[in-house]
Write an enzyme that holds these catalytic residues in place. Structure first.
Site, short mmCIF file in Angstrom:
data_model
loop_
_atom_site.label_atom_id
_atom_site.label_comp_id
_atom_site.label_asym_id
_atom_site.label_seq_id
_atom_site.Cartn_x
_atom_site.Cartn_y
_atom_site.Cartn_z
CG ASN A 208 24.09 48.20 21.82
OD1 ASN A 208 22.98 48.14 21.63
ND2 ASN A 208 25.17 47.88 21.29
CG ASP A 209 23.16 44.13 24.67
OD1 ASP A 209 22.90 44.51 23.35
OD2 ASP A 209 24.16 43.75 25.13
CB VAL A 210 20.04 48.52 29.19
CG1 VAL A 210 20.79 47.42 29.74
CG2 VAL A 210 20.80 49.65 28.95
CB ALA B 157 23.12 40.40 24.07
#
Lengths: 473, 102
Positions: free
Chosen positions: A399-401, A440
């Site tokens: 997700n965040d990456v 995050a």
């Protein structure tokens, strides 16, 4: 003669640690390097047990020593063998904490001797240097122990992020007070104030807890690496205390290498160490705000069969594995899907973000476990060049990456983190369990883009269905 | 102040070891690929388990009647062993997966 033999044992130990670390930093020799260091460690340990003497006296209490060694070995081997690959990082953290606790306990016993002398009214001369190392061992060891246990709890989800206003300042004051008290004791230790030693121990433990608590789970690897180098320094303090070269070299080597490794990890996330430690991304500030916003905009879902067709008729597919793949233990199924697509003439590669999974390199270990070949794994820069010419990107629980906000939104807590630029591909299929934000705690606008479609479900179940579907095509 | 200076004088060899080890530690892993970050951290974690030697020495010097020290020492030996053995075994398990293709 025996004493010089021990010196030789320590020399061998120190050398194997250096060679072991060197070999560990190369994929081909890494496993042997680990073994080399382990052998050296065994030589140093057994050398100490049988050859160590002080003023002509050998060590005693063999039954206690061997009892401890055997108990520790059994529990250690069992824990290390049984732990799932996905839970490796927290295991490392826990073992690190044990080492820290060990260092702190050594300081306790050494201090006990001093305390006894006070109790009996004997005046003994203690070198300031000895006291400094005792206190340093105690403080660093305790911080490392408490911090590692919290990091362990955070990684396996038992402990949630926690912060209160002014925590950073409180931490600094606590640390300063601890150090000042220790410094005072070094030069003014007497029968009246020796109890402050225990106060220092408690303050260090509290500091360790408060130091790690506010740091977001996604940053835990960096913290563990940092605590790892702390424990190294604590071990080196023991080396000072006993004039023991192997403890010194081992401890300092790890202290230095661990610090560098910590910095390398931060670099992989394009953030500074201070930013990780004080910025606490994923902390209450951010997750509180965005969780209340809820999902914005519309996203579209894709069915398993559509996804299968879409991938089968593509020329080039890149798989982006994330933590979701790791928790679902889906690496084997993922490899199966890859082989199947290759048979159909689709070029399949993996794009590995440096911090995919729970620790840098964690994802590579998981995929290696599933027999995915090395040359199929692409690092971030390489993959980012490839996305432009890619037909389908399949994101598995990452997700965040892949969050474009890291590039476009300066107010985002992950702004500046290098990401996989998957939005450059023609189609993006995202497999996630739900629309919930990632570690995050922020929304990902990628999911709402027109070229993105969502494939909800557990990574393993979804991959299995995909495999069956493709076989049927 | 003089005490500290004397102490430095008496331990000058150790201080050299420390200084050189710092640079060695940094040099030795300077070019590690990110793939190996986790195993390397784990391996380094096992190496600082060398603190167990301190625990053994401390334990071996405790007078047999001093039970508080014996128990604390015993605990230290157990924890140190856990760090060493667990650390090396976990690292080996990780690296097992990096084995070459047949």
């Amino acid at each position: 003669m025996e004493l010089s033999l021990l010196t030789l044992c320590y020399l061998i130990g120190s050398l194997t640690f250096i060679i072991g670390l060197k070999m560990l930093s190369h994929p081909d020799s890494a496993r042997k390097g680990n073994l080399v260091a382990a052998v050296g460690m065994a030589v140093a340990i057994f050398g100490t047990i049988f050859l160590y003497e002080e003023e002509g006296k050998k060590l005693g209490n063999y039954e206690w020593i061997f009892g401890g060694l055997i108990l520790g070995t059994i529990v250690g081997v069992l824990a290390a063998r049984k732990v799932k690959m996905t839970a490796m990082p927290e295991m490392v953290s826990l073992f690190n904490g044990m080492g820290g606790a060990c260092a702190a306990l050594i300081s306790f016993i050494e201090f006990d001797h001093i305390k006894d002398a006070f109790a009996k009214g004997i005046t003994i001369e203690i070198h300031a240097g000895t006291l400094i190392t005792i206190f340093l061992g105690l403080i660093i060891g305790s911080v490392s122990f408490a911090g590692s246990v919290i990091a362990w709890g955070k990684l396996n989800g038992k402990i949630k992020d926690f912060a209160f206003p002014g925590q950073q300042i409180f931490n600094l004051v606590l640390l300063a007070a601890t150090l000042v008290t220790a410094g005072y004791l070094v030069f003014n230790l007497n029968a009246e104030n020796y109890w402050l030693f225990y106060g220092i121990a408690i303050a260090s433990l509290i500091y360790g807890v408060l130091f790690v608590l506010p740091i977001g789970g996604a940053d835990m690897p960096v913290v563990i690496s940092l605590l790892n180098s702390f424990t190294g320094v604590a071990a080196a303090c023991g080396g000072f205390l006993y004039d023991n070269q192997v403890m010194l070299t081992g401890g300092i080597l790890v202290g230095a290498a661990g610090t560098l490794l910590t910095i390398l990890m931060c670099k992989a996330m394009n953030r500074s160490l201070t930013n990780v430690l004080i910025g606490s991304f994923g902390g209450n500030k951010f997750s509180g705000a965005s969780a209340s916003q809820g999902p914005q905009g519309n996203y579209k879902e894709i069915s398993i069969s559509d996804a299968a067709v879409c991938m089968c008729y593509a020329n080039k597919v890149i798989i982006v594995p994330g933590y979701g793949l790791a928790v679902a233990q889906a690496q084997h199924t993922c490899h199966e899907l890859e082989k199947l697509l290759e048979e159909k003439g689709v070029a399949v590669t993996y794009a590995i973000h440096p911090v995919a999974g729970r620790m840098p390199g964690h994802m590579n270990v998981l995929l290696a476990e599933a027999d995915v070949s090395y040359d199929k794994l692409q690092e971030m820069e390489q993959a980012n060049d490839e996305f432009k010419t890619t037909d389908v990107v399949l994101i598995l629980g990452a997700n965040d990456v892949v969050n474009p906000a890291a590039k476009t939104d300066p107010s985002s807590p992950i702004y500046g983190m290098p990401i996989l630029e998957v939005e450059q591909a023609k189609t993006v299929i995202v497999n996630k369990r739900s629309m919930k934000p990632g570690y995050a705690g922020i929304e990902n606008e990628l999911f709402f883009q027109p070229k993105t479609s969502m494939l909800f479900g557990d990574a393993k179940a979804a991959l299995q269905k995909l495999v069956t579907e493709i076989k049927a095509l | 102040m003089e005490a500290v200076l004397n102490w430095i004088q008496a331990h000058i060899e150790i201080i050299y070891i420390v200084l050189l080890s710092i640079f060695l530690g940094i040099e030795v892993i300077g070019r590690v690929p990110s793939v190996l970050h986790t195993p390397l951290m784990s391996g380094a974690n096992a190496i600082h388990g060398v603190v167990i030697i301190g625990a053994i020495i401390v334990m071996g010097k405790v007078e047999p009647g001093n039970y508080i020290a014996l128990v604390i020492g015993f605990l230290a030996v157990v924890l140190g062993t856990l760090n060493v053995v667990g650390g090396f075994v976990v690292t080996d398990r990780m690296l097992e997966m990096f084995k070459k293709k047949k």
